[in-house]
Design a protein around this motif. Structure first.
Motif: not given
Length: 74
Positions: A31-44
């Motif tokens: 969930i965004p906090i202070n206008g920023k969100a953390s996103v984790n990508l799992s990639l092949d």
């Protein structure tokens, strides 16, 4: 990744992953906090072109991407 909470930023990141010929396995966004969100990508990344480092540099150039870094690779 740390992304600004703005329309289209995650979409631009996904497009960059696609251009690099990597496959997305999972996307986890907090969930965004202070206008920023953390996103984790799992990639092949078995067929990636350019390198992971170059893909990260390209991601950092996207407007709205505050941070992009590799956490782990197997």
């Amino acid at each position: 990744l740390i992304l600004k909470h703005e329309k289209g930023v995650l979409s631009e990141v996904i497009n960059e992953v696609s251009k690099a010929k990597a496959n997305i396995l999972t996307i986890n966004q907090n969930i965004p906090i202070n206008g920023k969100a953390s996103v984790n990508l799992s990639l092949d990344v078995s067929d990636i072109d350019p390198t992971i480092e170059e893909m990260l540099v390209n991601m950092k150039k996207i407007i709205g991407v505050s941070s992009a870094r590799l956490i782990a690779i197997e």
